[in-house]
Design an enzyme around this catalytic site. Structure first.
Site, PDB file in Angstrom:
ATOM      1  N   LYS A  42       0.838  -1.202   0.000  1.00  0.00           N
ATOM      2  CA  LYS A  42       0.000   0.000   0.000  1.00  0.00           C
ATOM      3  C   LYS A  42       0.875   1.254   0.000  1.00  0.00           C
ATOM      4  O   LYS A  42       2.091   1.174   0.175  1.00  0.00           O
ATOM      5  CB  LYS A  42      -0.916  -0.010   1.225  1.00  0.00           C
ATOM      6  CG  LYS A  42      -0.167  -0.032   2.552  1.00  0.00           C
ATOM      7  CD  LYS A  42      -1.111  -0.163   3.731  1.00  0.00           C
ATOM      8  CE  LYS A  42      -0.332  -0.213   5.046  1.00  0.00           C
ATOM      9  NZ  LYS A  42      -1.230  -0.289   6.212  1.00  0.00           N
ATOM     10  N   TYR A 248      15.617  30.295   6.413  1.00  0.00           N
ATOM     11  CA  TYR A 248      14.495  31.110   6.876  1.00  0.00           C
ATOM     12  C   TYR A 248      14.521  31.341   8.383  1.00  0.00           C
ATOM     13  O   TYR A 248      14.869  30.459   9.162  1.00  0.00           O
ATOM     14  CB  TYR A 248      13.162  30.445   6.498  1.00  0.00           C
ATOM     15  CG  TYR A 248      12.906  30.410   5.012  1.00  0.00           C
ATOM     16  CD1 TYR A 248      12.778  31.589   4.285  1.00  0.00           C
ATOM     17  CD2 TYR A 248      12.783  29.195   4.338  1.00  0.00           C
ATOM     18  CE1 TYR A 248      12.531  31.558   2.919  1.00  0.00           C
ATOM     19  CE2 TYR A 248      12.533  29.154   2.966  1.00  0.00           C
ATOM     20  CZ  TYR A 248      12.413  30.342   2.276  1.00  0.00           C
ATOM     21  OH  TYR A 248      12.178  30.313   0.922  1.00  0.00           O
TER      22      TYR A 248
END
Length: 365
Positions: A42, A248
């Site tokens: 999955k 940042y």
């Protein structure tokens, strides 16, 4: 010395060792005591490519494959996978046709759906996880489960890796629920990766997941072979002075003059922002710390401790996996990211090019 490149080709890539994947599957098979494998593929094969993973696992003759959604099952069918594909999200009567059309096997957990279903299905029995499935002690309901299409029944262990002492209790509940059914289905299953080793019985099928992809399952259990490596090129080298900030928020400032390398990988490639202040990267055989906040496309590392000339623009950095004598394991990476190995893998989205190592010779070792 400020050097950089804007080449679009200088981006992160993912190396997937299919040989080691198959070796891990064979280790599970050896421990499964006669049970057949139902590998979980999955979430696009835990982020590594469901089709390539499933085709490689054909080498161990699995009973079938497990997915979470109808679309995931259809992808495997369209790629030529012919074995049973079990869709583990419980189905409803509104979605019978896709299961018929693509020969998918459903999971059911209500009498309403069972009464009208005319395709193979597995009954889910909840023995303590409290998520989906028929409650194990709902004897009145279990006795009404009559269908010639019921191919299997299963349960899930909720804490096999953290509290293995809970496994016998869940197995006992599961057996009691099976005894309440009008007839025992052909295939019963419960064991996940950890359960293969800690459960007293493996029943008819086992459902390995994280172990196949190189994730450790418990300190006292066998270690899988490494399957995935995340690597990225250095796209910029920059000399910075003491006190200069990086990335940042100016959240990191250099404590001394140093050299910062920028890598062509960011959180859009599966490098969590939380690695700032924790994570390391292997460059030229040495671990270098991640400095500054990880950005969407780029990650910065301090390479000032490396010998001059040992790295350049284009040099390879390893963020996850083996590099020479060192290795950043899935567990170590997950610890830095304050998550688990499952989330690390599925974050490795398709933007990072996947490069498969198709040589399965290692699987014979």
């Amino acid at each position: 010395m400020n050097k950089s490149t804007n080449s679009l080709s200088l981006r992160a890539w993912l190396e997937v060792d299919l040989g080691n994947l198959v070796s891990n599957a064979r280790a599970v098979l050896q421990a499964a005591r006669g049970a057949r494998l139902l590998p979980m593929v999955k979430a696009d094969g835990y982020g590594l490519g469901a089709v390539r993973v499933a085709l490689a696992l054909e080498a161990v003759d699995p009973w079938g494959f497990g997915v979470a959604t109808i679309d995931e099952g259809i992808e495997l069918r369209e790629a030529g996978v012919s074995r049973p594909i079990l869709v583990f999200t419980p189905a409803t009567v509104d979605f019978l046709n896709p299961f018929r059309q693509h020969d998918l096997t459903a999971v059911l957990d209500t009498l309403e759906s069972i009464s009208v279903w005319d395709a193979p299905f597995h009954l889910e029995i909840d023995t303590g996880r409290g998520r989906t499935g028929v409650t194990w002690d709902d004897t009145a309901l279990l006795m009404k489960v009559r269908s010639r299409y019921m191919q299997g029944a299963f349960t899930h262990f909720h804490s096999a890796d953290e509290r293995p002492e809970t496994v016998p209790h869940q197995l006992s509940r599961f057996q009691e629920a099976l005894g309440a059914l009008p007839s025992r289905p052909e295939f019963v299953h419960a064991a996940n990766s950890t359960g293969v080793w800690v459960a007293s019985e493996t029943l008819d099928l086992v459902r390995p997941g994280i172990f196949l992809y190189g994730g450790s399952i418990a300190d006292h259990l066998p270690e899988p072979r490494s399957v995935v490596s995340l690597r990225a090129p250095i796209v910029s080298l920059r000399e910075i002075s003491r006190g200069d900030s990086v990335s940042y928020g100016a959240a990191w400032k250099a404590q001394s003059d140093t050299v910062v390398a920028t890598l062509g990988a960011g959180f859009a490639d599966g490098v969590p922002r939380s690695l700032f202040g924790q994570g390391q990267v292997i460059v030229a055989g040495t671990r270098c710390p991640i400095v500054g906040r990880v950005t969407m496309d780029l990650t910065m590392i301090d390479v000032g401790s490396l010998a001059p000339g040992s790295v350049r623009v284009g040099s390879t950095a390893t963020l996850l996996g083996a590099a020479g004598e060192d290795e950043i394991s899935l567990a170590e990476f997950a610890g830095w990211a304050v998550t688990n190995t499952y989330e690390v893998l599925v974050r490795l989205n398709s933007r990072a090019e996947r490069r498969y190592l198709p040589d399965l010779s290692k699987a014979q070792a």
